[in-house]
Write a protein that holds these residues in place. Sequence first.
Motif, PDB file in Angstrom:
ATOM      1  N   ALA A  79      55.353  -7.475   5.047  1.00 37.02           N
ATOM      2  CA  ALA A  79      54.823  -6.637   6.131  1.00 37.02           C
ATOM      3  C   ALA A  79      54.205  -5.359   5.576  1.00 37.02           C
ATOM      4  N   ASP A  80      54.747  -4.871   4.456  1.00 39.31           N
ATOM      5  CA  ASP A  80      54.343  -3.584   3.899  1.00 39.31           C
ATOM      6  C   ASP A  80      53.349  -3.766   2.755  1.00 39.31           C
ATOM      7  N   SER A  81      52.501  -2.780   2.598  1.00 38.40           N
ATOM      8  CA  SER A  81      51.604  -2.719   1.442  1.00 38.40           C
ATOM      9  C   SER A  81      51.310  -1.251   1.165  1.00 38.40           C
ATOM     10  N   ASN A  82      50.753  -0.987   0.003  1.00 37.08           N
ATOM     11  CA  ASN A  82      50.522   0.395  -0.399  1.00 37.08           C
ATOM     12  C   ASN A  82      49.304   0.998   0.296  1.00 37.08           C
ATOM     13  N   THR A  83      49.450   2.233   0.725  1.00 43.71           N
ATOM     14  CA  THR A  83      48.319   3.015   1.225  1.00 43.71           C
ATOM     15  C   THR A  83      47.502   3.479   0.022  1.00 43.71           C
ATOM     16  N   PRO A  84      46.297   4.058   0.251  1.00 45.10           N
ATOM     17  CA  PRO A  84      45.534   4.610  -0.877  1.00 45.10           C
ATOM     18  C   PRO A  84      46.324   5.663  -1.651  1.00 45.10           C
ATOM     19  N   GLU A  85      47.307   6.286  -0.988  1.00 48.94           N
ATOM     20  CA  GLU A  85      48.135   7.308  -1.656  1.00 48.94           C
ATOM     21  C   GLU A  85      49.302   6.700  -2.418  1.00 48.94           C
ATOM     22  N   GLY A  86      49.422   5.359  -2.368  1.00 53.13           N
ATOM     23  CA  GLY A  86      50.483   4.700  -3.127  1.00 53.13           C
ATOM     24  C   GLY A  86      51.813   4.618  -2.415  1.00 53.13           C
ATOM     25  N   GLU A  87      51.830   4.875  -1.104  1.00 50.99           N
ATOM     26  CA  GLU A  87      53.064   4.786  -0.333  1.00 50.99           C
ATOM     27  C   GLU A  87      53.114   3.453   0.407  1.00 50.99           C
ATOM     28  N   LEU A  88      54.287   2.779   0.329  1.00 48.84           N
ATOM     29  CA  LEU A  88      54.446   1.540   1.075  1.00 48.84           C
ATOM     30  C   LEU A  88      54.455   1.831   2.574  1.00 48.84           C
TER      31      LEU A  88
ATOM     32  N   ASP B 288      39.913  -6.769   0.456  1.00 45.42           N
ATOM     33  CA  ASP B 288      40.480  -7.316  -0.777  1.00 45.42           C
ATOM     34  C   ASP B 288      40.550  -6.288  -1.900  1.00 45.42           C
ATOM     35  N   LYS B 289      39.866  -5.167  -1.734  1.00 45.96           N
ATOM     36  CA  LYS B 289      39.951  -4.092  -2.726  1.00 45.96           C
ATOM     37  C   LYS B 289      41.185  -3.219  -2.498  1.00 45.96           C
ATOM     38  N   ARG B 290      41.811  -3.387  -1.330  1.00 47.28           N
ATOM     39  CA  ARG B 290      43.031  -2.640  -1.050  1.00 47.28           C
ATOM     40  C   ARG B 290      44.220  -3.256  -1.788  1.00 47.28           C
ATOM     41  N   SER B 291      45.293  -2.499  -1.841  1.00 43.54           N
ATOM     42  CA  SER B 291      46.536  -3.016  -2.403  1.00 43.54           C
ATOM     43  C   SER B 291      47.070  -4.104  -1.480  1.00 43.54           C
ATOM     44  N   LYS B 292      47.247  -5.298  -2.009  1.00 43.65           N
ATOM     45  CA  LYS B 292      47.661  -6.424  -1.181  1.00 43.65           C
ATOM     46  C   LYS B 292      49.163  -6.387  -0.901  1.00 43.65           C
ATOM     47  N   PRO B 293      49.575  -6.978   0.223  1.00 45.23           N
ATOM     48  CA  PRO B 293      51.018  -7.106   0.476  1.00 45.23           C
ATOM     49  C   PRO B 293      51.673  -7.933  -0.621  1.00 45.23           C
ATOM     50  N   ARG B 294      52.941  -7.630  -0.886  1.00 44.34           N
ATOM     51  CA  ARG B 294      53.656  -8.381  -1.913  1.00 44.34           C
ATOM     52  C   ARG B 294      53.883  -9.825  -1.467  1.00 44.34           C
TER      53      ARG B 294
END
Length: 701
Positions: A341-350, A429-435
């Motif tokens: 459900a979670d993924s990283n924001t541009p600031e690196g926060e889940l 797809d350039k965003r941090s993908k969900p785990r």
Amino acid sequence: MKHLQLFLFIILIISCKGQNTKSMEHKYTNDLIHETSPYLLQHAHNPVNWNAWNENTLAKAKAENKLLLISVGYAACHWCHVMEHESFEDSLVAQVMNKNFINVKVDREERPDVDQVYMNAVQLMTGRGGWPLNAIALPDGRPIWGETYVPKKQWMSALEQISKLYVEKPEKLYEYADKLEQGLKTLDIVTLNTDEPVFENDYITNAIKTWSEQFDNSQGGMNRAPKFMMPNNYHFLLRYAYQTEDKKLQDYVNLTLKKMAYGGVFDQIGGGFSRYSVDAKWHVPHFEKMLYDNGQLVSLYSDAYLITKNELYKDIVTETLDYIKQEMTTENGAFYSSLDADSNTPEGELEEGAFYVWQKDSLKTILKNDYELFSDYYNVNSYGLWEHYNYVLIRKDDDEKIIKKHNLTKELLAEKKKHWKQILTTIRDKRSKPRLDDKTLTSWNALMLKGYIDAYRVFGDASYLASAEKNADFIINNQLREDGGLDHNYKNGKSNINGYLEDYATTIDAFLALYENTLNETWLTTARDLANYTFDHFFNNESIMFYFTSDEDASLVSRSIEYRDNVIPASNSIMAKNLFKLSHYFDNTHYSKTAISMLNNVKPEMQAYPSGYSNWLDLMLNYTNPYYEVAIVGKDAKKKIAELNETYIPNKLIAGSTSDNNLPLLENRYSPNNTLIYVCVNKACKLPVSEVDKAVTLLKE
């Protein structure tokens, strides 16, 4: 007594939110580092001395006379991550846990048996359940306390109070454990119904009448939030509405399917469904994507298309299977379990949903002149607004209304939608993908396999059949053992957990569907062999039901019988349907009597809570209406099966062969010069026909 009252009071007061703490990741390492489960590995660097659930851990608790602290979750679970961050990464919390408890982390997807026992306990104690699931048990494993998500402050308070009570008044906890154990052992016990089996249409009609009082006739689904898809519920209602020509019920089911397809719960850009929506209009999902939901929903939307020919349903199947192929499929044809459900924001926060949401200014920049049309189509407005200026794309109007409003052609709108999805997919797809939870579970793979074969049956796409067969080969080559049993999991080339009834039930179901569409008898005989294995290792002769765990597995507090349907149908209801079909294929009276007894056992409960028994009700339809055995024999058998599959006929099974065959339904029916279709009910057959349309007429009489 005062201590016991305080202890019970703690259970009731844990409800408010706590404070975040900074992550201590990688400063510590615990025993979970040796595990393969992605969920367990997520906790391998907590300061908590986590252990995996195994005999050594349980023996350690007994040897040290320490309470067990059992925390159950799964990799895609948002609130599991929240509690980890707040409590399990906190060194002060870890000190309390490590001093007083043997701490055990459990992946509920790997160990559904453990999850089931402690979930039942928590529901008995608190009246609710969910994940993360946290239970405290005596050294012998019997639970004495439990909760779901607990904020840090209340978590520490509860642990300290229970630890104190265990030291000062342990007899109180043992007394409580005795009573709770008795309650657990009565929860999932099924007694043999000695009444004569009587299955009637009126029974089903009355059950649906009770059920319909909860229908949301505006937004679809049940009249509440959150909303879960519950695909088996709508599969049954779809079938019942069609077979009884109930127009009102048909409209309700189609409304539900449309609203789910339009909602944010369906990924409008990348395809595939999230687990549920938190609101009543299917808008904001709990963003994890689970394999089991998508497999079952592909089957549901495929059958819905077969009935309605609604292109929306075809699009949903196509886009969902494209998503599964791109994101959830391994090179060897197996399927992964879930996306977080979670993924990283541009600031690196889940953050929950970060990968999927959009902001208005960004969309204006990306889409330029198309923004106005796009924002109307996907409601980048107050209807589609979520929180923090984020929008979850959701449809409200059908294509015809948009075409008319914006003076478009159908072809131009289709072209624009394709372009929007391509450009937004590239950017997303350039965003941090969900785990990714990259373990493979046999039961969930079988549900997805069934989705692929159902899509092939309806749409005839050869790539769907290829994916189904490749996955079936994976199960045969990697999960099926030499002793005839199945393993439950697969990761890094190995399995370490014995299969549960759900693994057998779903695999048999998928293999039967594969046989009906390919006529490859390997799938049929393997399904029969797996069913025989379950009789040897799971069957309860007294209740005529199947245990969830094998007789070769270590004993837990209770050995449950899973019979209530949930988001995945109960393993017993799937098995009963399997035995019903296998009894026809192999003329096996034992299979037939067992299926009837199983249905009769749960019948007394079904009318009061029909949504929890939809798969059983579906089986009951096989007895209350004619159920057809269709035998197709001859060189063109496969071609005629494909033609037959163009019509929705849920009350049938197919047996077939392109050559002479000694299966009971096919024996002495082969002719080298003709391909004949035999339509039978309980082995009584009408005169064979060679034309599919004539066979369909016989099936609809």
